[in-house]
Design a protein around this motif. Structure first.
Motif, PDB file in Angstrom:
ATOM      1  N   GLY A  26       1.421  -1.970  -2.742  1.00  0.00           N
ATOM      2  CA  GLY A  26       2.039  -3.296  -2.618  1.00  0.00           C
ATOM      3  C   GLY A  26       2.946  -3.456  -1.414  1.00  0.00           C
ATOM      4  O   GLY A  26       3.567  -4.499  -1.230  1.00  0.00           O
TER       5      GLY A  26
ATOM      6  N   GLY B 264       2.066  -3.447   1.820  1.00  0.00           N
ATOM      7  CA  GLY B 264       1.472  -4.167   2.953  1.00  0.00           C
ATOM      8  C   GLY B 264       0.569  -3.315   3.830  1.00  0.00           C
ATOM      9  O   GLY B 264       0.192  -3.746   4.932  1.00  0.00           O
ATOM     10  N   LYS B 265       0.185  -2.147   3.354  1.00  0.00           N
ATOM     11  CA  LYS B 265      -0.631  -1.231   4.168  1.00  0.00           C
ATOM     12  C   LYS B 265      -2.043  -1.780   4.398  1.00  0.00           C
ATOM     13  O   LYS B 265      -2.525  -1.793   5.525  1.00  0.00           O
ATOM     14  CB  LYS B 265      -0.705   0.156   3.498  1.00  0.00           C
ATOM     15  CG  LYS B 265       0.651   0.750   3.149  1.00  0.00           C
ATOM     16  CD  LYS B 265       0.526   2.127   2.531  1.00  0.00           C
ATOM     17  CE  LYS B 265      -0.271   2.207   1.249  1.00  0.00           C
ATOM     18  NZ  LYS B 265       0.308   1.425   0.115  1.00  0.00           N
ATOM     19  N   SER B 266      -2.690  -2.217   3.324  1.00  0.00           N
ATOM     20  CA  SER B 266      -4.074  -2.712   3.485  1.00  0.00           C
ATOM     21  C   SER B 266      -4.100  -3.991   4.311  1.00  0.00           C
ATOM     22  O   SER B 266      -5.016  -4.189   5.116  1.00  0.00           O
ATOM     23  CB  SER B 266      -4.718  -2.958   2.123  1.00  0.00           C
ATOM     24  OG  SER B 266      -4.940  -1.735   1.479  1.00  0.00           O
ATOM     25  N   LEU B 267      -3.110  -4.847   4.140  1.00  0.00           N
ATOM     26  CA  LEU B 267      -3.075  -6.075   4.944  1.00  0.00           C
ATOM     27  C   LEU B 267      -2.912  -5.730   6.420  1.00  0.00           C
ATOM     28  O   LEU B 267      -3.444  -6.420   7.286  1.00  0.00           O
ATOM     29  CB  LEU B 267      -1.948  -7.000   4.467  1.00  0.00           C
ATOM     30  CG  LEU B 267      -2.219  -7.699   3.126  1.00  0.00           C
ATOM     31  CD1 LEU B 267      -0.967  -8.415   2.630  1.00  0.00           C
ATOM     32  CD2 LEU B 267      -3.389  -8.684   3.242  1.00  0.00           C
TER      33      LEU B 267
ATOM     34  N   ASN C 142      -5.945 -17.291   2.575  1.00  0.00           N
ATOM     35  CA  ASN C 142      -4.659 -17.942   2.288  1.00  0.00           C
ATOM     36  C   ASN C 142      -3.487 -17.332   3.055  1.00  0.00           C
ATOM     37  O   ASN C 142      -2.341 -17.693   2.842  1.00  0.00           O
ATOM     38  CB  ASN C 142      -4.372 -17.922   0.775  1.00  0.00           C
ATOM     39  CG  ASN C 142      -4.321 -16.514   0.213  1.00  0.00           C
ATOM     40  OD1 ASN C 142      -4.894 -15.585   0.775  1.00  0.00           O
ATOM     41  ND2 ASN C 142      -3.627 -16.339  -0.904  1.00  0.00           N
TER      42      ASN C 142
END
Ligand SMILES: Nc1ncnc2c1ncn2[C@@H]1O[C@H](COP(=O)(O)OP(=O)(O)O)[C@@H](O)[C@H]1O
Ligand SMILES: [Mg+2]
Length: 324
Positions: free
Chosen positions: A45, A47-50, A62
């Motif tokens: 949660g 923000g690594k994958s983003l 979005n």
């Protein structure tokens, strides 16, 4: 000109949640040199994958990019038209995800899937099938004729991840992004896949952005580490500094929660609390303050900057006092 192949500069990404803009990646700066193995570490949660998806412009519809640049070979990927991006994806930059089953097409033999990736960027290549089989051998799959003709469900999880790595490396990328590539695998296979990534990176001089929630995996794999907490980088340094001389309370807490041989049989330390949901994050505070053993009032009232301290960067108001 720098010898960085990737430079993420002052990059901020947000979502509109309940009519409020919330930052999922906040003022991110990451550099990766040619052939370098760099880790991005933090709990789920953060923000690594983003961050990974940002590099490949595969963001959810979005989301919105507020500011920043993502320079690859000195070209801002955020400005590139889609056909040029498609040329880079799977070619100069490739990605391996946590769950190979969702990235592989279940209806196509794995050899043909790798072949498609090879041919889509190299139209007139000689002996493509042989090149694919050679790559399958490189990633440690021995019976290459059988593997080539297998469907994804006919292979084990570890074999599928090797197939994904073969596919990601078939076009000799400059940058491989590996997003939790071993999380779905059991421990012995995990170690083999990590060794494979390291070995292939050295052999092909491919830079790697290795994403994980587990600092233990990074120790023997990476050169440098970025530690991310609730959308922000909170500490970055060489892997040695991070493992042996971490300065940020969050990095210290992550290290403390790793199992060691000495502690066998005793209860593992865990960090109190959880990563706040996006909608519950506060703008003008240290995001880690509610979970931090060292937090003072200032931490709840003011967001710390990422400060250069020796070879490291640290985002903590009280790093000097804590590390005296
Ligand atoms: N499409 C989306 N809409 C709203 N929030 C999202 C979306 N995708 C991810 N998020 C939120 O962004 C945060 C970071 O997500 P992610 O990058 O997947 O974290 P990590 O990979 O570090 O586990 C999480 O709080 C997640 O719930
Ligand atoms: Mg993730």
């Amino acid at each position: 000109m720098s010898n960085n192949i990737l430079e993420i500069k002052d990059y901020t990404l947000s979502f509109l949640i309940n009519n409020k803009k919330v930052k999922a990646v906040d003022d991110l700066n990451i550099d990766i040199k040619e052939g370098e193995l760099v880790a991005l570490v933090g709990e789920s949660g953060c923000g690594k994958s983003l961050t990974a998806l940002s590099i490949l412009s595969l963001l959810p519809s979005n989301s919105s990019i507020d500011c920043g640049k993502i320079n690859f070979k000195n070209q801002n990927l955020l400005d590139l038209p889609i056909d040029e991006l498609n040329n880079i994806r799977g070619n100069d930059i490739s990605i391996v995800f946590q769950e190979p089953m969702s990235a592989l097409n279940p209806l196509i033999k794995v050899g043909n899937q790798i072949l498609q990736t090879l041919k889509s960027h190299n139209k007139n290549i000689n002996n493509p099938v042989e090149i694919v089989k050679e790559m399958l051998k490189e990633v440690g799959l021995s019976d290459t004729n059988r593997i080539f003709k297998s469907y994804p469900h006919q292979l084990s999880g570890g074999m599928r991840q090797r197939v994904m790595i073969a596919m990601a490396l078939i076009n000799n990328p400059l940058l491989l992004i590996a997003d939790e590539p071993t999380t779905a695998l059991d421990v012995t296979i995990q170690a083999q896949v990590l060794n494979l990534i390291k070995g292939m990176s050295k052999k092909l001089n491919t830079a790697v952005l290795f994403i994980s929630h587990d600092l233990a995996l990074v120790k023997n794999l990476c050169d440098r580490v970025y530690v991310m907490y609730a959308s922000m980088i909170v500490e970055t340094s060489s892997v040695d500094n991070i493992i042996n001389d971490a300065k940020h309370p969050y990095t210290k807490a992550l290290l403390k929660s790793l199992p060691t041989i000495k502690q066998r049989g005793t209860k593992l330390h865990s960090i109190n609390g959880i990563v706040p949901k996006l909608e519950n994050r506060v703008e003008n505070a240290c995001p880690f303050a509610p979970r931090c053993d060292f937090a003072k009032q200032l931490c709840f009232d003011q967001k710390p900057c990422l400060e250069k301290v020796g070879d490291s960067y640290i985002r903590c108001h009280f790093h000097k006092e804590i590390n005296q």
